[in-house]
Design a protein around this motif. Structure first.
Motif, PDB file in Angstrom:
ATOM      1  N   PRO A 177      18.128  17.241  -3.877  1.00 24.16           N
ATOM      2  CA  PRO A 177      17.527  16.162  -3.081  1.00 24.16           C
ATOM      3  C   PRO A 177      18.158  14.825  -3.469  1.00 24.16           C
ATOM      4  CG  PRO A 177      16.003  16.907  -4.776  1.00 24.16           C
ATOM      5  CD  PRO A 177      17.213  17.777  -4.873  1.00 24.16           C
ATOM      6  N   LEU A 178      18.611  14.072  -2.475  1.00 17.17           N
ATOM      7  CA  LEU A 178      19.270  12.801  -2.749  1.00 17.17           C
ATOM      8  C   LEU A 178      18.382  11.596  -2.415  1.00 17.17           C
ATOM      9  CD1 LEU A 178      22.791  13.759  -1.407  1.00 17.17           C
ATOM     10  CD2 LEU A 178      21.977  13.766  -3.773  1.00 17.17           C
ATOM     11  N   LYS A 179      17.497  11.753  -1.461  1.00 17.20           N
ATOM     12  CA  LYS A 179      16.543  10.698  -1.139  1.00 17.20           C
ATOM     13  C   LYS A 179      15.280  11.332  -0.597  1.00 17.20           C
ATOM     14  CE  LYS A 179      15.492   6.607   1.516  1.00 17.20           C
ATOM     15  NZ  LYS A 179      15.881   5.612   2.510  1.00 17.20           N
ATOM     16  N   TYR A 180      14.166  10.852  -1.077  1.00 20.84           N
ATOM     17  CA  TYR A 180      12.870  11.261  -0.550  1.00 20.84           C
ATOM     18  C   TYR A 180      11.975  10.048  -0.587  1.00 20.84           C
ATOM     19  CZ  TYR A 180       8.164  13.082  -0.288  1.00 20.84           C
ATOM     20  OH  TYR A 180       6.869  13.288   0.078  1.00 20.84           O
ATOM     21  N   THR A 181      11.371   9.741   0.530  1.00 22.64           N
ATOM     22  CA  THR A 181      10.426   8.637   0.563  1.00 22.64           C
ATOM     23  C   THR A 181       9.355   8.936   1.589  1.00 22.64           C
ATOM     24  OG1 THR A 181      10.130   6.251   0.812  1.00 22.64           O
ATOM     25  CG2 THR A 181      11.759   7.284   2.255  1.00 22.64           C
ATOM     26  N   THR A 182       8.202   8.381   1.385  1.00 25.52           N
ATOM     27  CA  THR A 182       7.152   8.428   2.397  1.00 25.52           C
ATOM     28  C   THR A 182       6.940   7.045   2.996  1.00 25.52           C
ATOM     29  OG1 THR A 182       5.418   8.016   0.760  1.00 25.52           O
ATOM     30  CG2 THR A 182       5.956  10.330   1.232  1.00 25.52           C
ATOM     31  N   ALA A 183       7.647   6.051   2.462  1.00 28.77           N
ATOM     32  CA  ALA A 183       7.483   4.668   2.922  1.00 28.77           C
ATOM     33  C   ALA A 183       8.260   4.442   4.209  1.00 28.77           C
ATOM     34  CB  ALA A 183       7.961   3.695   1.849  1.00 28.77           C
ATOM     35  N   LEU A 184       7.583   3.889   5.200  1.00 28.87           N
ATOM     36  CA  LEU A 184       8.226   3.539   6.465  1.00 28.87           C
ATOM     37  C   LEU A 184       8.862   2.175   6.368  1.00 28.87           C
ATOM     38  CD1 LEU A 184       5.403   4.692   8.926  1.00 28.87           C
ATOM     39  CD2 LEU A 184       7.395   5.992   8.144  1.00 28.87           C
ATOM     40  N   ALA A 185      10.004   1.991   7.017  1.00 27.16           N
ATOM     41  CA  ALA A 185      10.664   0.694   7.082  1.00 27.16           C
ATOM     42  C   ALA A 185       9.893  -0.158   8.086  1.00 27.16           C
ATOM     43  CB  ALA A 185      12.113   0.851   7.513  1.00 27.16           C
ATOM     44  N   LEU A 186       9.390  -1.275   7.654  1.00 29.97           N
ATOM     45  CA  LEU A 186       8.537  -2.097   8.502  1.00 29.97           C
ATOM     46  C   LEU A 186       9.258  -3.286   9.147  1.00 29.97           C
ATOM     47  CD1 LEU A 186       5.395  -2.080   6.208  1.00 29.97           C
ATOM     48  CD2 LEU A 186       5.822  -0.687   8.234  1.00 29.97           C
ATOM     49  N   GLY A 187      10.485  -3.506   8.782  1.00 27.16           N
ATOM     50  CA  GLY A 187      11.287  -4.552   9.422  1.00 27.16           C
ATOM     51  C   GLY A 187      10.898  -5.940   9.135  1.00 27.16           C
TER      52      GLY A 187
ATOM     53  N   LEU B 133       0.825  -1.212   0.000  1.00 24.89           N
ATOM     54  CA  LEU B 133       0.000   0.000   0.000  1.00 24.89           C
ATOM     55  C   LEU B 133       0.857   1.259   0.000  1.00 24.89           C
ATOM     56  CD1 LEU B 133      -2.807  -1.150   2.435  1.00 24.89           C
ATOM     57  CD2 LEU B 133      -3.074  -0.626  -0.002  1.00 24.89           C
ATOM     58  N   GLN B 134       2.037   1.206   0.640  1.00 24.56           N
ATOM     59  CA  GLN B 134       2.930   2.365   0.613  1.00 24.56           C
ATOM     60  C   GLN B 134       3.499   2.607  -0.778  1.00 24.56           C
ATOM     61  OE1 GLN B 134       5.277   3.394   4.466  1.00 24.56           O
ATOM     62  NE2 GLN B 134       5.479   1.181   4.170  1.00 24.56           N
ATOM     63  N   GLN B 135       3.639   1.529  -1.563  1.00 23.97           N
ATOM     64  CA  GLN B 135       4.131   1.679  -2.934  1.00 23.97           C
ATOM     65  C   GLN B 135       3.042   2.240  -3.837  1.00 23.97           C
ATOM     66  OE1 GLN B 135       5.639  -2.089  -4.313  1.00 23.97           O
ATOM     67  NE2 GLN B 135       6.930  -2.322  -2.510  1.00 23.97           N
ATOM     68  N   ASP B 136       1.804   1.765  -3.647  1.00 25.10           N
ATOM     69  CA  ASP B 136       0.690   2.188  -4.496  1.00 25.10           C
ATOM     70  C   ASP B 136      -0.614   1.862  -3.783  1.00 25.10           C
ATOM     71  OD1 ASP B 136      -1.190   2.777  -6.417  1.00 25.10           O
ATOM     72  OD2 ASP B 136      -0.483   1.292  -7.870  1.00 25.10           O
ATOM     73  N   SER B 137      -1.242   2.864  -3.220  1.00 25.92           N
ATOM     74  CA  SER B 137      -2.474   2.627  -2.457  1.00 25.92           C
ATOM     75  C   SER B 137      -3.693   2.412  -3.351  1.00 25.92           C
ATOM     76  CB  SER B 137      -2.742   3.780  -1.495  1.00 25.92           C
ATOM     77  OG  SER B 137      -3.062   4.951  -2.218  1.00 25.92           O
ATOM     78  N   GLU B 138      -3.527   2.559  -4.655  1.00 25.02           N
ATOM     79  CA  GLU B 138      -4.644   2.354  -5.567  1.00 25.02           C
ATOM     80  C   GLU B 138      -4.669   0.953  -6.171  1.00 25.02           C
ATOM     81  OE1 GLU B 138      -4.770   5.556  -8.413  1.00 25.02           O
ATOM     82  OE2 GLU B 138      -5.936   6.752  -7.011  1.00 25.02           O
ATOM     83  N   GLN B 139      -3.810   0.056  -5.696  1.00 24.50           N
ATOM     84  CA  GLN B 139      -3.839  -1.322  -6.188  1.00 24.50           C
ATOM     85  C   GLN B 139      -5.210  -1.928  -5.888  1.00 24.50           C
ATOM     86  OE1 GLN B 139      -0.285  -3.806  -5.373  1.00 24.50           O
ATOM     87  NE2 GLN B 139       0.413  -2.010  -4.222  1.00 24.50           N
ATOM     88  N   SER B 140      -5.651  -2.773  -6.753  1.00 24.69           N
ATOM     89  CA  SER B 140      -6.945  -3.419  -6.533  1.00 24.69           C
ATOM     90  C   SER B 140      -6.853  -4.369  -5.350  1.00 24.69           C
ATOM     91  CB  SER B 140      -7.375  -4.194  -7.783  1.00 24.69           C
ATOM     92  OG  SER B 140      -6.567  -5.349  -7.939  1.00 24.69           O
ATOM     93  N   LEU B 141      -7.973  -4.569  -4.709  1.00 22.46           N
ATOM     94  CA  LEU B 141      -8.043  -5.518  -3.605  1.00 22.46           C
ATOM     95  C   LEU B 141      -7.619  -6.907  -4.080  1.00 22.46           C
ATOM     96  CD1 LEU B 141      -8.749  -6.045  -0.659  1.00 22.46           C
ATOM     97  CD2 LEU B 141     -11.130  -6.385  -1.381  1.00 22.46           C
TER      98      LEU B 141
END
Length: 156
Positions: free
Chosen positions: A146-156, A17-25
């Motif tokens: 800008p060298l890195k920008y992300t909104t994705a959290l590392a989930l471990g 979902l962090q990569q693409d929240s519009e993916q189909s169910l």
């Protein structure tokens, strides 16, 4: 603070979902080896738990003419709750402020500001320093690349 336990499937769903929240169910369910109903229930649970806060469209600031990034650090001599509340309320009203933090260390507050150019930044700066009494020092640094920008959290 809540202590929420996530299993591998929850983490995989969140990563997708962090990569693409519009993916189909259907595609999400297939990717985590579930059928659509249990997949939907997991997503709903993650929303209800507050892990999924909201789904948004991320825009390209450069294509919109907003490529001037400034990091603004603020010091104050007034650490009263009243001043803090007013400063937070005032600063959060500025649309140029993308991120805003109360800091430990030399500066009391830091914000990431996104504008089109130095002239627009100067207007923001003047608006900021004239909006509040009690600001004792403002220092700004400017991003060159800008060298890195992300909104994705590392989930471990």
């Amino acid at each position: 603070m809540k202590n929420i336990v996530l299993d591998k499937v929850d983490k995989a769903l969140l990563a997708l979902l962090q990569q693409d929240s519009e993916q189909s169910l259907q595609s999400l369910a297939e990717a985590v080896n579930l059928t659509t109903t249990p997949c939907w229930k997991r997503i709903k649970r993650l929303e209800e738990q507050g892990i999924i806060v909201k789904k948004v469209a991320l825009l390209d600031p450069e294509l919109l003419g907003l490529s001037f990034i400034a990091f603004v650090m603020v010091k104050t001599n007034d650490h009263s709750n009243e001043w803090y509340q007013k400063f937070v309320e005032t600063t959060c009203e500025f649309p140029e402020v993308m991120e805003f933090y109360r800091m430990a260390g030399e500066y009391d507050y830091m914000m990431k500001v996104l504008v089109s150019d130095m002239k627009q930044f100067d207007g923001f700066y003047k608006k900021l320093v004239n909006s509040m009494e009690g600001i004792s020092n403002v220092t700004s640094t400017f991003a060159m690349e800008p060298l890195k920008y992300t909104t994705a959290l590392a989930l471990g």
